[in-house]
Scaffold this active site. Sequence first.
Site, PDB file in Angstrom:
ATOM      1  N   LYS A 119      25.795  -3.122  -1.422  1.00 36.38           N
ATOM      2  CA  LYS A 119      27.107  -2.912  -1.583  1.00 36.38           C
ATOM      3  C   LYS A 119      27.991  -2.389  -0.219  1.00 36.38           C
ATOM      4  CE  LYS A 119      26.853  -2.531  -6.535  1.00 36.38           C
ATOM      5  NZ  LYS A 119      27.087  -1.322  -7.606  1.00 36.38           N
ATOM      6  N   HIS A 132       5.065   6.009  11.337  1.00 35.42           N
ATOM      7  CA  HIS A 132       4.978   5.880   9.994  1.00 35.42           C
ATOM      8  C   HIS A 132       3.709   7.047   9.772  1.00 35.42           C
ATOM      9  CE1 HIS A 132       3.647   4.134   6.212  1.00 35.42           C
ATOM     10  NE2 HIS A 132       3.250   3.019   6.831  1.00 35.42           N
ATOM     11  N   ARG A 144      11.253   4.005   3.020  1.00 34.36           N
ATOM     12  CA  ARG A 144      10.953   3.156   4.162  1.00 34.36           C
ATOM     13  C   ARG A 144      12.140   2.430   4.419  1.00 34.36           C
ATOM     14  NH1 ARG A 144       6.138  -1.049   4.509  1.00 34.36           N
ATOM     15  NH2 ARG A 144       5.047   1.143   5.173  1.00 34.36           N
ATOM     16  N   ARG A 188       0.930  -1.366   0.070  1.00 38.88           N
ATOM     17  CA  ARG A 188      -0.158  -0.031   0.029  1.00 38.88           C
ATOM     18  C   ARG A 188       0.671   1.361  -0.079  1.00 38.88           C
ATOM     19  NH1 ARG A 188      -2.885  -3.751   1.631  1.00 38.88           N
ATOM     20  NH2 ARG A 188      -1.029  -4.349   2.821  1.00 38.88           N
ATOM     21  N   THR A 189       1.769   1.179   0.774  1.00 37.23           N
ATOM     22  CA  THR A 189       2.564   2.618   0.979  1.00 37.23           C
ATOM     23  C   THR A 189       3.376   3.050  -0.236  1.00 37.23           C
ATOM     24  OG1 THR A 189       2.609   2.348   3.340  1.00 37.23           O
ATOM     25  CG2 THR A 189       4.034   3.937   2.622  1.00 37.23           C
TER      26      THR A 189
END
Length: 306
Positions: free
Chosen positions: A80, A129, A101, A51-52
């Site tokens: 890396k 959030h 995120r 969703r986000t």
Amino acid sequence: MRSLIDILDLSTEEIDSLIHTAIDIINYPEKYSNMCRGKKLATLFFEPSTRTRLSFEAAMYELGGNVIGFSEANSSSSAKGESVADTAKTVSCYADIIAMRHPKEGAPLVASKNATIPVINAGDGGHNHPTQTLADLLTVYREKGGFGGFTVGFCGDLKFGRTVHSLINALSRYKDINVVLISPEELMLPGYVKTDVLLKNGIPFEETTDLEAAMPKLDILYMTRVQRERFFNEEDYLRLKDSYILTPDKLKDAKDDLCIMHPLPRVNEISVAIDSDPRACYFKQVLNGKYMRMALILMLLKEAGK
Ligand code: NCD
């Protein structure tokens, strides 16, 4: 450079203004369809998301803009060993705004201190959030007509659930709100949220393990998933994962106008039999999230002079 890392980075007036913009977008989408033409959103997702990430991308496309990014850490140079700071500096050369995120708490804050474009926290570990909270606030506003005069129950994993932490922070600035915290003992709301947010703001709250006993007094029930990825051992997760399962019979003493919310994804916490109940609001939250992210992108790009 203005970023959104914590929901409290926004004043209550700014939240009102985002809500009004989102409602205007709902009513007059065509007015907004070109507003981000030529602009790029970078979605930097170091953790899984449906969703986000997709709502940020849909939001930018619906504003006429474009999207670049990655959806897993392994496909970026972090595999890396590149630092979040260097990634943020690099992406600032390509995009106009970042949604990030990350599993580490504070990573989007580090990114915002190094980027030359706005950074939006799309979830950092078990911490915050804020854009889910914007989705939640628009849902509460549309269902309840404002912020106050209700009792909200938070149920499930209140320890690791970052959506709960952000929403409690947001609601703590409004008057006449009661909170019921419903969780297993091991997944209670962290002490710092209780002292720094609920107690500090004089928000009446109680803690219980009993969802059914709390049900009759609730106007809003915010269910959450047990956050498997934050557990140190699988046994604890397996023992706790089905602590609360909302089924139609558990709603027998619930109010007729209860608003049942969940940030999603759900695992077992809400039976699909509830989906057809008019009190189920969780898919409304999904749609509201897209509109609030559109409003937020517009606000941050405007403030950045883009
Ligand atoms: C939430 C999250 O990522 O914190 N999901 C979402 O963004 N809607 C909730 C969760 O994962 O349980």
